[in-house]
Design a protein around this motif. Structure first.
Motif, PDB file in Angstrom:
ATOM      1  N   LYS A 116       0.813  -1.213   0.000  1.00  0.00           N
ATOM      2  CA  LYS A 116       0.000   0.000   0.000  1.00  0.00           C
ATOM      3  C   LYS A 116       0.843   1.258   0.000  1.00  0.00           C
ATOM      4  CE  LYS A 116      -3.577   2.366   2.715  1.00  0.00           C
ATOM      5  NZ  LYS A 116      -4.438   2.286   3.940  1.00  0.00           N
ATOM      6  N   GLU A 117       1.878   1.304   0.834  1.00  0.00           N
ATOM      7  CA  GLU A 117       2.647   2.537   1.018  1.00  0.00           C
ATOM      8  C   GLU A 117       3.764   2.701  -0.010  1.00  0.00           C
ATOM      9  OE1 GLU A 117       1.962   4.961   3.181  1.00  0.00           O
ATOM     10  OE2 GLU A 117       0.171   3.813   3.787  1.00  0.00           O
ATOM     11  N   HIS A 118       4.302   1.602  -0.499  1.00  0.00           N
ATOM     12  CA  HIS A 118       5.473   1.695  -1.371  1.00  0.00           C
ATOM     13  C   HIS A 118       5.287   1.044  -2.740  1.00  0.00           C
ATOM     14  CE1 HIS A 118       7.471   3.244   2.134  1.00  0.00           C
ATOM     15  NE2 HIS A 118       7.284   2.122   2.808  1.00  0.00           N
ATOM     16  N   GLY A 119       4.108   0.483  -2.966  1.00  0.00           N
ATOM     17  CA  GLY A 119       3.872  -0.147  -4.260  1.00  0.00           C
ATOM     18  C   GLY A 119       4.663  -1.418  -4.473  1.00  0.00           C
ATOM     19  N   SER A 120       5.145  -2.026  -3.405  1.00  0.00           N
ATOM     20  CA  SER A 120       5.905  -3.279  -3.523  1.00  0.00           C
ATOM     21  C   SER A 120       4.999  -4.387  -4.037  1.00  0.00           C
ATOM     22  CB  SER A 120       6.498  -3.678  -2.174  1.00  0.00           C
ATOM     23  OG  SER A 120       7.330  -2.655  -1.666  1.00  0.00           O
ATOM     24  N   GLU A 121       5.603  -5.335  -4.711  1.00  0.00           N
ATOM     25  CA  GLU A 121       4.826  -6.416  -5.301  1.00  0.00           C
ATOM     26  C   GLU A 121       5.450  -7.773  -5.004  1.00  0.00           C
ATOM     27  OE1 GLU A 121       4.642  -5.620  -9.459  1.00  0.00           O
ATOM     28  OE2 GLU A 121       3.270  -3.891  -9.251  1.00  0.00           O
TER      29      GLU A 121
END
Length: 360
Positions: free
Chosen positions: A112-117
């Motif tokens: 949510k906060e960093h767009g990590s996947e």
């Protein structure tokens, strides 16, 4: 300490401990703030608070001021909490008490906060949950140390911390290591005695400490070498073994909503429980093969779980484990009988029976 009835008194202790922990400043000293917030997440999500109850009621056996043990009771709960955070990582559990586990919640935070996947988000969650548990260990020790020469004598505070560091840590973590190793062994090679030893180390040890520490605080002792400490510890130790055996039963037979995690998850994760080992020993060939094939399955249908439960019942394994639980509760009561009489003693007796009658 006022007494009403068992459930009310246990709920009162839970509220007391939760308030103490949620008002404590230590998590607010942690930066980044989201990591400090995660330290309190399991506390906010509820729980039975059995360890604080053991501590405070044991203190009440020997002292008119059992509330002086609140910091130690809270430390026992936070010590337990960090083991849950790390255990959830080891077991790859996504939920606890019906809510996301720390590593799951922190992975979601990264998304949510960093767009990590994908794996990057999952690795972030695992890494930060490890740090969360590490910080909770420091918090548990801080809860005790800050009360030295306040609610606790310096000798008592040192004795409690030394017991945690020199005994509980190595025994409990050794039990966890053995439990994980079981998953890499052929299940037929694991004896019931090995499983009981693991349960003694992984579960009973911290419950034993909680009761012992209550008496140590109540008597203002500077060591755990005392007859009353011994009997309080053995009470909790035996009750703790009954508690864990009931936990294994609930893992197959509980209502999922009450349990707070998927029923059958222990089987899916190939957790080697005494219930499963006794089932494999006691059942016939076709049923044994069915159970062995089910262990470690990624997906277990409700029909398969019902069939496994029926096998566990009909082969006699469930009855055998329930009889063992009764024996442990009887042993716990024998040690409890050697402790001073008080209303707290009745609560401890009820607590032992609650551990094998609970459905969550």
């Amino acid at each position: 300490m006022e007494y009403k009835d068992f459930k009310s008194d246990l709920s009162s202790i839970a509220s007391q401990i939760d308030s103490y922990l949620l008002e404590h400043p230590f998590p607010n000293t942690v930066s980044p703030s989201w990591l400090g917030n995660e330290m309190s997440s399991y506390t906010k999500n509820g729980g039975k608070r059995l360890r604080p109850a053991l501590c405070l009621w044991s203190a009440a056996l020997v002292s008119d001021c059992p509330e002086l043990a609140t910091s130690v009771a809270s430390a026992a709960e936070i010590f337990h909490t960090w083991t849950l955070v790390h255990d959830d990582i080891i077991d790859r559990d996504a939920t606890r008490r019906g809510l996301p586990t720390s590593h799951t919640a922190l992975a979601d935070f990264a998304r949510k906060e960093h767009g990590s996947e994908g794996d990057n988000a999952d690795h972030f969650g695992l890494s930060m949950a490890i740090l969360t548990g590490d910080l909770q260990q420091a918090w548990a020790l801080r809860l005790v140390s800050e009360q030295a020469n306040k609610d606790l004598t310096s000798g008592t505070a040192l004795a409690v911390m030394d017991r945690l560091l020199s005994h509980v840590y190595p025994v409990l973590l050794g039990g966890e290591a053995i439990d994980v190793e079981f998953e890499h062994r052929e299940i037929d090679s694991i004896s019931p005695e090995e499983i009981l030893k693991m349960l003694e180390m992984k579960t009973a040890c911290l419950l034993e400490f909680s009761a012992q520490a209550g008496v140590v605080v109540g008597l203002e002792l500077d060591s755990f070498d005392h007859d009353l400490v011994h009997h309080a510890g053995q009470f909790a130790y035996n009750a703790g073994l009954a508690f864990q055996l009931q936990d294994d039963i609930l893992g197959v037979f509980a209502d999922e909503k009450e349990l707070g995690k998927p029923v059958g998850s222990d089987i899916a994760a190939r957790k080697v429980t005494l219930l499963i080992v006794e089932t494999i020993k006691m059942t016939k060939a076709d049923d044994k093969k069915f159970i062995l094939d089910l262990l470690g399955s990624n997906q277990i249908s409700s029909e398969q779980l019902q069939q496994a439960a029926e096998i566990i019942k009909t082969c006699g394994a469930l009855s055998k484990i329930q009889a063992m639980m009764d024996q442990y509760v009887q042993a716990a009561e024998e040690h409890l009988a050697k402790l001073p009489n008080s209303p707290a003693k009745e609560r401890l007796k009820e607590l032992a029976h609650f551990m094998i009658k609970r459905n969550f």
